[in-house]
Scaffold this motif. Structure first.
Motif: not given
Length: 175
Positions: A147-160, A131-139, A84-89
């Motif tokens: 919160n990003m520092a805590q999730l950084m090593l779990n994010v696989r895809i950084f999009a937009r 797996e985690l993915a984040v958009t630039g806005k969510a980043f 499963p892939l979770l996308l943060a936006d």
């Protein structure tokens, strides 16, 4: 990419450069579609798997949209099949994590509609099963909230991601 045209009359190059987008686009006549196809190189999967065997966690940082990033990540074996892939936006001023469907999965998962950042941070079992993915806005927003520092090593895809976002993401992994 959609292509269109229309006559602008007799304009100098300077006048054309001064035109705004909303002055040019009305009344375009459809000319056709242009498709760019950027295939993976034949040895991409092998190279990614070699990195994984060497205990390297490959990630993708792209300016493309998250759906394109997810497709390429799955094709390149950055993401294991059926994971499963979770996308943060950002929606309505808040970061929302939604499951992205895997069109190749034999039986589609039907998880809850969305997950909060707080739940993701407090539930290591959940965080480690997706797996985690984040958009630039969510980043950006996750950085603002701390919160990003805590999730950084779990994010696989950084999009937009903008160029500045890309530099920040690399710097955060080094720290």
């Amino acid at each position: 990419l959609g292509l269109g045209h229309r006559s602008l009359g007799r304009l100098t190059p300077e006048q054309i450069l001064d035109l705004k987008r909303d002055e040019i686009e009305p009344d375009l006549e459809f000319s056709g579609l242009l498709l760019f196809r950027n295939e993976l190189k034949p040895d991409t999967k092998q190279a990614i798997n070699h990195l994984k065997r060497g205990d390297v966690r490959p990630v993708m940082i792209t300016g493309d949209n998250a759906q394109c990033g997810a497709y390429i990540a799955r094709a390149a074996c950055l993401i294991e099949p059926n994971t499963p892939l979770l996308l943060a936006d950002v929606h309505e001023g808040a970061v929302v994590w939604n499951y992205m469907p895997d069109p190749e999965a034999p039986t589609p998962i039907t998880p809850e509609a969305s997950v909060t950042t707080e739940r993701l941070l407090s539930n290591s079992q959940l965080r480690n099963s997706v797996e985690l993915a984040v958009t630039g806005k969510a980043f950006d927003m996750l950085i603002e909230t701390g919160n990003m520092a805590q999730l950084m090593l779990n994010v696989r895809i950084f999009a937009r991601m903008s160029p500045d976002n890309k530099v920040a993401a690399v710097a955060m992994t080094v720290d």
